[in-house]
Design a protein around this motif. Structure first.
Motif, PDB file in Angstrom:
ATOM      1  N   ALA A  38       0.835  -1.206   0.000  1.00  0.00           N
ATOM      2  CA  ALA A  38       0.000   0.000   0.000  1.00  0.00           C
ATOM      3  C   ALA A  38       0.867   1.253   0.000  1.00  0.00           C
ATOM      4  CB  ALA A  38      -0.930   0.002   1.212  1.00  0.00           C
ATOM      5  N   ARG A  39       1.967   1.221   0.743  1.00  0.00           N
ATOM      6  CA  ARG A  39       2.855   2.394   0.766  1.00  0.00           C
ATOM      7  C   ARG A  39       3.558   2.588  -0.572  1.00  0.00           C
ATOM      8  NH1 ARG A  39       6.197   1.182   6.013  1.00  0.00           N
ATOM      9  NH2 ARG A  39       5.767  -0.873   5.240  1.00  0.00           N
ATOM     10  N   LEU A  40       3.945   1.486  -1.223  1.00  0.00           N
ATOM     11  CA  LEU A  40       4.573   1.605  -2.540  1.00  0.00           C
ATOM     12  C   LEU A  40       3.586   2.150  -3.569  1.00  0.00           C
ATOM     13  CD1 LEU A  40       6.661  -1.686  -2.632  1.00  0.00           C
ATOM     14  CD2 LEU A  40       7.561   0.640  -2.657  1.00  0.00           C
ATOM     15  N   ALA A  41       2.356   1.646  -3.550  1.00  0.00           N
ATOM     16  CA  ALA A  41       1.340   2.133  -4.482  1.00  0.00           C
ATOM     17  C   ALA A  41       1.030   3.603  -4.213  1.00  0.00           C
ATOM     18  CB  ALA A  41       0.076   1.297  -4.372  1.00  0.00           C
ATOM     19  N   ALA A  42       0.962   3.990  -2.944  1.00  0.00           N
ATOM     20  CA  ALA A  42       0.721   5.390  -2.600  1.00  0.00           C
ATOM     21  C   ALA A  42       1.884   6.263  -3.062  1.00  0.00           C
ATOM     22  CB  ALA A  42       0.518   5.533  -1.094  1.00  0.00           C
ATOM     23  N   GLY A  43       3.098   5.762  -2.931  1.00  0.00           N
ATOM     24  CA  GLY A  43       4.264   6.510  -3.418  1.00  0.00           C
ATOM     25  C   GLY A  43       4.210   6.700  -4.922  1.00  0.00           C
ATOM     26  N   GLY A  44       3.772   5.668  -5.638  1.00  0.00           N
ATOM     27  CA  GLY A  44       3.607   5.791  -7.090  1.00  0.00           C
ATOM     28  C   GLY A  44       2.552   6.813  -7.456  1.00  0.00           C
ATOM     29  N   CYS A  45       1.464   6.838  -6.700  1.00  0.00           N
ATOM     30  CA  CYS A  45       0.402   7.810  -6.947  1.00  0.00           C
ATOM     31  C   CYS A  45       0.903   9.236  -6.727  1.00  0.00           C
ATOM     32  CB  CYS A  45      -0.775   7.511  -6.025  1.00  0.00           C
ATOM     33  SG  CYS A  45      -2.137   8.671  -6.175  1.00  0.00           S
ATOM     34  N   VAL A  46       1.573   9.447  -5.600  1.00  0.00           N
ATOM     35  CA  VAL A  46       2.094  10.785  -5.304  1.00  0.00           C
ATOM     36  C   VAL A  46       3.142  11.190  -6.334  1.00  0.00           C
ATOM     37  CG1 VAL A  46       3.428  12.117  -3.617  1.00  0.00           C
ATOM     38  CG2 VAL A  46       1.544  10.668  -2.854  1.00  0.00           C
ATOM     39  N   LEU A  47       3.978  10.256  -6.732  1.00  0.00           N
ATOM     40  CA  LEU A  47       4.990  10.556  -7.743  1.00  0.00           C
ATOM     41  C   LEU A  47       4.352  10.914  -9.081  1.00  0.00           C
ATOM     42  CD1 LEU A  47       8.012  10.640  -8.491  1.00  0.00           C
ATOM     43  CD2 LEU A  47       7.802   8.253  -9.124  1.00  0.00           C
ATOM     44  N   GLY A  48       3.318  10.192  -9.472  1.00  0.00           N
ATOM     45  CA  GLY A  48       2.632  10.488 -10.732  1.00  0.00           C
ATOM     46  C   GLY A  48       2.004  11.865 -10.731  1.00  0.00           C
ATOM     47  N   TRP A  49       1.288  12.193  -9.668  1.00  0.00           N
ATOM     48  CA  TRP A  49       0.656  13.520  -9.604  1.00  0.00           C
ATOM     49  C   TRP A  49       1.698  14.613  -9.393  1.00  0.00           C
ATOM     50  CZ3 TRP A  49      -3.848  14.422 -11.538  1.00  0.00           C
ATOM     51  CH2 TRP A  49      -4.760  13.389 -11.632  1.00  0.00           C
ATOM     52  N   GLY A  50       2.785  14.292  -8.707  1.00  0.00           N
ATOM     53  CA  GLY A  50       3.875  15.258  -8.564  1.00  0.00           C
ATOM     54  C   GLY A  50       4.525  15.555  -9.904  1.00  0.00           C
ATOM     55  N   THR A  51       4.595  14.544 -10.755  1.00  0.00           N
ATOM     56  CA  THR A  51       5.116  14.756 -12.106  1.00  0.00           C
ATOM     57  C   THR A  51       4.231  15.736 -12.863  1.00  0.00           C
ATOM     58  OG1 THR A  51       6.078  12.545 -12.150  1.00  0.00           O
ATOM     59  CG2 THR A  51       5.708  13.601 -14.273  1.00  0.00           C
ATOM     60  N   GLY A  52       2.923  15.614 -12.679  1.00  0.00           N
ATOM     61  CA  GLY A  52       2.001  16.572 -13.307  1.00  0.00           C
ATOM     62  C   GLY A  52       2.263  17.991 -12.830  1.00  0.00           C
ATOM     63  N   ALA A  53       2.533  18.151 -11.539  1.00  0.00           N
ATOM     64  CA  ALA A  53       2.828  19.483 -11.004  1.00  0.00           C
ATOM     65  C   ALA A  53       4.136  20.028 -11.577  1.00  0.00           C
ATOM     66  CB  ALA A  53       2.895  19.431  -9.482  1.00  0.00           C
ATOM     67  N   VAL A  54       5.139  19.155 -11.699  1.00  0.00           N
ATOM     68  CA  VAL A  54       6.417  19.579 -12.283  1.00  0.00           C
ATOM     69  C   VAL A  54       6.233  19.985 -13.741  1.00  0.00           C
ATOM     70  CG1 VAL A  54       8.704  18.734 -12.979  1.00  0.00           C
ATOM     71  CG2 VAL A  54       7.860  18.290 -10.677  1.00  0.00           C
ATOM     72  N   LEU A  55       5.442  19.213 -14.466  1.00  0.00           N
ATOM     73  CA  LEU A  55       5.182  19.548 -15.869  1.00  0.00           C
ATOM     74  C   LEU A  55       4.465  20.887 -15.990  1.00  0.00           C
ATOM     75  CD1 LEU A  55       4.123  16.089 -17.316  1.00  0.00           C
ATOM     76  CD2 LEU A  55       6.319  17.241 -17.523  1.00  0.00           C
ATOM     77  N   ALA A  56       3.506  21.140 -15.096  1.00  0.00           N
ATOM     78  CA  ALA A  56       2.810  22.430 -15.115  1.00  0.00           C
ATOM     79  C   ALA A  56       3.801  23.567 -14.867  1.00  0.00           C
ATOM     80  CB  ALA A  56       1.695  22.451 -14.074  1.00  0.00           C
ATOM     81  N   ALA A  57       4.699  23.378 -13.904  1.00  0.00           N
ATOM     82  CA  ALA A  57       5.692  24.414 -13.616  1.00  0.00           C
ATOM     83  C   ALA A  57       6.635  24.615 -14.803  1.00  0.00           C
ATOM     84  CB  ALA A  57       6.490  24.036 -12.370  1.00  0.00           C
ATOM     85  N   LEU A  58       7.086  23.528 -15.421  1.00  0.00           N
ATOM     86  CA  LEU A  58       7.970  23.654 -16.577  1.00  0.00           C
ATOM     87  C   LEU A  58       7.273  24.373 -17.731  1.00  0.00           C
ATOM     88  CD1 LEU A  58       9.746  20.161 -16.654  1.00  0.00           C
ATOM     89  CD2 LEU A  58      10.771  22.372 -16.115  1.00  0.00           C
ATOM     90  N   LEU A  59       6.001  24.062 -17.927  1.00  0.00           N
ATOM     91  CA  LEU A  59       5.262  24.728 -18.999  1.00  0.00           C
ATOM     92  C   LEU A  59       5.051  26.211 -18.691  1.00  0.00           C
ATOM     93  CD1 LEU A  59       2.685  21.922 -19.797  1.00  0.00           C
ATOM     94  CD2 LEU A  59       4.472  22.772 -21.330  1.00  0.00           C
ATOM     95  N   PHE A  60       4.781  26.543 -17.438  1.00  0.00           N
ATOM     96  CA  PHE A  60       4.635  27.951 -17.055  1.00  0.00           C
ATOM     97  C   PHE A  60       5.935  28.720 -17.272  1.00  0.00           C
ATOM     98  CE2 PHE A  60       0.789  27.252 -14.274  1.00  0.00           C
ATOM     99  CZ  PHE A  60      -0.009  28.166 -14.950  1.00  0.00           C
ATOM    100  N   LEU A  61       7.063  28.050 -17.009  1.00  0.00           N
ATOM    101  CA  LEU A  61       8.367  28.700 -17.171  1.00  0.00           C
ATOM    102  C   LEU A  61       8.828  28.733 -18.617  1.00  0.00           C
ATOM    103  CD1 LEU A  61      10.159  27.215 -14.048  1.00  0.00           C
ATOM    104  CD2 LEU A  61       9.267  29.536 -14.337  1.00  0.00           C
ATOM    105  N   GLY A  62       8.104  28.079 -19.507  1.00  0.00           N
ATOM    106  CA  GLY A  62       8.456  28.088 -20.926  1.00  0.00           C
ATOM    107  C   GLY A  62       9.645  27.207 -21.253  1.00  0.00           C
ATOM    108  N   ALA A  63       9.764  26.084 -20.567  1.00  0.00           N
ATOM    109  CA  ALA A  63      10.881  25.168 -20.810  1.00  0.00           C
ATOM    110  C   ALA A  63      10.768  24.568 -22.216  1.00  0.00           C
ATOM    111  CB  ALA A  63      10.880  24.057 -19.767  1.00  0.00           C
ATOM    112  N   ALA A  64      11.872  24.078 -22.696  1.00  0.00           N
ATOM    113  CA  ALA A  64      11.922  23.458 -24.023  1.00  0.00           C
ATOM    114  C   ALA A  64      11.037  22.210 -24.048  1.00  0.00           C
ATOM    115  CB  ALA A  64      13.357  23.084 -24.369  1.00  0.00           C
ATOM    116  N   ARG A  65      10.466  21.935 -25.223  1.00  0.00           N
ATOM    117  CA  ARG A  65       9.596  20.766 -25.366  1.00  0.00           C
ATOM    118  C   ARG A  65      10.309  19.475 -25.020  1.00  0.00           C
ATOM    119  NH1 ARG A  65       6.606  20.777 -31.044  1.00  0.00           N
ATOM    120  NH2 ARG A  65       8.104  19.096 -31.157  1.00  0.00           N
TER     121      ARG A  65
END
Length: 175
Positions: free
Chosen positions: A37-64
């Motif tokens: 359960a902790r590993l699956a929860a870590g995967g979930c948090v990591l996946g949604w955290g990746t979405g947050a990082v992608l949003a930040a990179l897109l806001f900053l105008g990072a390269a594709r």
């Protein structure tokens, strides 16, 4: 266009709170929860955290290419954590079955249908194939050869996961 994508990624990530907030609670509970359960929860948090990082990179105008590689790395790490969690969950169920057998009883719950096992493996394969194809095509303007190569690689990934899905469904059906 980048601002619209960034805003969309931020909105989708924020709406994912129904998944990542309970997962954070599971992680916070520590040893009170099973390892799977902790590993699956870590995967979930990591996946949604990746979405947050992608949003930040897109806001900053990072390269594709940077956005593509970040998405690929996050998706791969998330998929790996979920795979490890599935292996741990299976081991925990086998151990619980042994304990119930020692008590002369039958283990309750935890039965997976072959259809669910097949669908889980197939959807994981499609996600990995999409990420791989996106990473291959994120390097500037793709040529026809790159598009064909990305399609062939994505097809090979899907076929690999399809064979894994069929094997898992067969195994679940037998047990």
């Amino acid at each position: 266009m980048g601002d619209v994508l960034a805003l969309g990624a931020a909105a989708v990530t924020a709406s994912g709170a129904v998944w990542y907030l309970p997962a954070l609670c599971v992680l916070r509970s520590g040893a009170d929860r099973p390892v799977s359960a902790r590993l699956a929860a870590g995967g979930c948090v990591l996946g949604w955290g990746t979405g947050a990082v992608l949003a930040a990179l897109l806001f900053l105008g990072a390269a594709r290419s940077l956005v593509g590689w970040a998405a690929g790395a996050g998706a791969a790490a998330c998929a790996l954590l979920h795979l490890v969690a599935a292996v741990a969950r299976r081991r925990e169920r086998q151990e619980a079955g042994v304990w119930w057998a020692a008590l002369g009883a039958r283990a309750v719950g935890g039965v997976r249908s072959p259809e669910r096992a097949f669908l889980g493996s197939l959807l994981t394969g499609l996600l990995v194939a999409a990420v791989v194809a996106g990473m291959l095509l994120s390097q500037g303007e793709p040529s026809v050869g790159q598009v064909v190569a990305a399609g062939v690689v994505a097809g090979a990934v899907v076929l690999g996961f399809l064979s894994l899905a069929m094997a898992r469904a067969h195994h679940v059906r037998r047990t």
